[in-house]
Enzyme design. Structure first.
Site, PDB file in Angstrom:
ATOM      1  N   SER A  52       0.838  -1.194   0.020  1.00 56.22           N
ATOM      2  CA  SER A  52      -0.015   0.134  -0.100  1.00 56.22           C
ATOM      3  C   SER A  52       0.664   1.275  -0.170  1.00 56.22           C
ATOM      4  O   SER A  52       1.620   1.485  -0.823  1.00 56.22           O
ATOM      5  CB  SER A  52      -0.811  -0.052   1.202  1.00 56.22           C
ATOM      6  OG  SER A  52      -1.989   0.803   1.042  1.00 56.22           O
ATOM      7  N   ASP A 193      -5.746  -3.485  -2.522  1.00 56.65           N
ATOM      8  CA  ASP A 193      -4.531  -3.100  -1.478  1.00 56.65           C
ATOM      9  C   ASP A 193      -4.171  -4.579  -0.829  1.00 56.65           C
ATOM     10  O   ASP A 193      -4.830  -5.224  -0.459  1.00 56.65           O
ATOM     11  CB  ASP A 193      -5.278  -2.292  -0.390  1.00 56.65           C
ATOM     12  CG  ASP A 193      -4.013  -1.854   0.764  1.00 56.65           C
ATOM     13  OD1 ASP A 193      -3.078  -2.457   0.732  1.00 56.65           O
ATOM     14  OD2 ASP A 193      -4.179  -0.503   0.800  1.00 56.65           O
TER      15      ASP A 193
END
Length: 342
Positions: A52, A193
């Site tokens: 991320s 993510d």
């Protein structure tokens, strides 16, 4: 034989400012220890991992300039958050209402994020990066983790635009739309993510490095052959009252579950790495470092990018790296990284 030096950075949205500031200070210390003001993080780490926001930082450390040197300093990398964070996490009233504040649809339009990634990474490919790295995401179609591996990118199947890798690893559920990115052959991948399963990617980096060959170092290194620097984003699970949580349904659990998964993953991974390194002799066990900054004055939310909170996150990071124990740790890390290279 010198150790394989690994840098791993957690996910955490706008809290990426925290590890970004820590890495800026480490780069400064590396410059001092090496007596070279042009020293960059990529000069002293052999392998990088990120999830991320940590994935975005990781990629920014290893993009090349026209001479094959790191394009950005660590400070320039964190400036991406300080300069563009407010625009990336900007939401108008209509978007909030239409998405039911991130419950019925993604909370943020991905346009500003994609623009920032385009401006930063342009048309760079994974195969162009100057050091091997692994970036985590999750494939929503086949239900499996997806790892972008720079060291596999000579094969077009595994080669992606860096901006697309960054977009995929940061497609946090409820915050941004699922990313649909193509490899060099044009095959599409629907990804979200990587924080949903590996918010702290240090174990991912460890297991991947175990099967890699690093020039001038041990083939298929084990823990005793590694130096690992793992950096968090100040994630911490919020406390929830039993009286409230016991009656929650699906809607109420959405946000807490994401928070619990991310912070729980980071804590669990740190525990397992400590267990692995604790099996080594007294000197080798000290080569695992975990830097977990504290959010003190800032709002802990991953998406609070108001100018005030951006400044508070920066201040919290500066407070953390000013602590004598943390400063000493960063000095030790820098010294060992430089000595290990000689």
């Amino acid at each position: 034989m010198s150790k394989v030096r690994i840098l791993s950075i957690d996910g955490g949205g706008i809290r990426g400012i925290l590890p970004g500031m820590i890495m800026t200070r480490l780069e400064e210390k590396l410059q001092n220890h090496s007596n070279d003001e042009n020293t960059r993080l990529a000069d002293y780490f052999d392998f990088f991992a990120g999830t991320s926001t940590g994935g975005i930082l990781t990629l920014s450390y290893v993009i090349p300039d026209k001479k094959g040197r790191p394009l950005l300093t660590a400070k320039q990398s964190v400036d991406l958050y300080l300069d563009r964070g407010n625009a990336i996490f900007d939401v108008n009233l209509w978007q909030n209402v239409n998405s039911l504040f991130g419950i019925a649809d993604e909370k943020y339009d991905e346009h500003e994020l994609e623009k920032a990634l385009q401006d930063t990474f342009k048309d760079c490919w994974l195969s162009d990066l100057i050091k091997p790295c692994i970036i985590s995401a999750f494939n929503v179609t086949n239900g499996k983790p997806h790892f972008f591996k720079q060291h596999k990118s000579a094969n077009k199947i595994f080669n992606f635009k860096v901006k697309d890798v960054a977009r995929a690893t940061s497609a946090a559920p409820t915050y941004f739309e699922v990313a649909r990115v193509n490899n060099q052959l044009g095959t599409p991948y629907p990804l979200i993510d990587g924080g949903v399963f590996a918010n702290n990617p240090t174990m991912v980096a460890y297991s991947e490095a175990r099967n890699m060959t690093f020039e001038g170092k041990t083939t298929r290194p084990t823990a005793k052959d590694m130096m690992i620097v793992s950096v968090g984003t100040g994630s911490q699970s919020k406390s929830y009252k039993y009286e409230d949580a016991k009656n929650w349904g699906q809607l109420e659990w959405i946000k807490p579950v994401i928070d619990i998964m991310m912070s729980g993953s980071s804590i669990s991974t740190d525990y397992h790495l400590n267990q692995i390194f604790d099996t080594l002799d007294e000197k080798d066990k000290t080569y695992y470092y975990r830097l977990e900054p504290k959010v003190i004055t800032a709002e802990n939310a991953m998406d609070n990018a108001t100018p005030d909170n951006l400044q508070r996150l920066k201040d919290d990071a500066l407070t953390y790296i000013a602590e004598p124990a943390v400063d000493a740790m960063l000095n030790e890390i820098a010294k060992r990284l430089v000595e290990n290279d000689n």
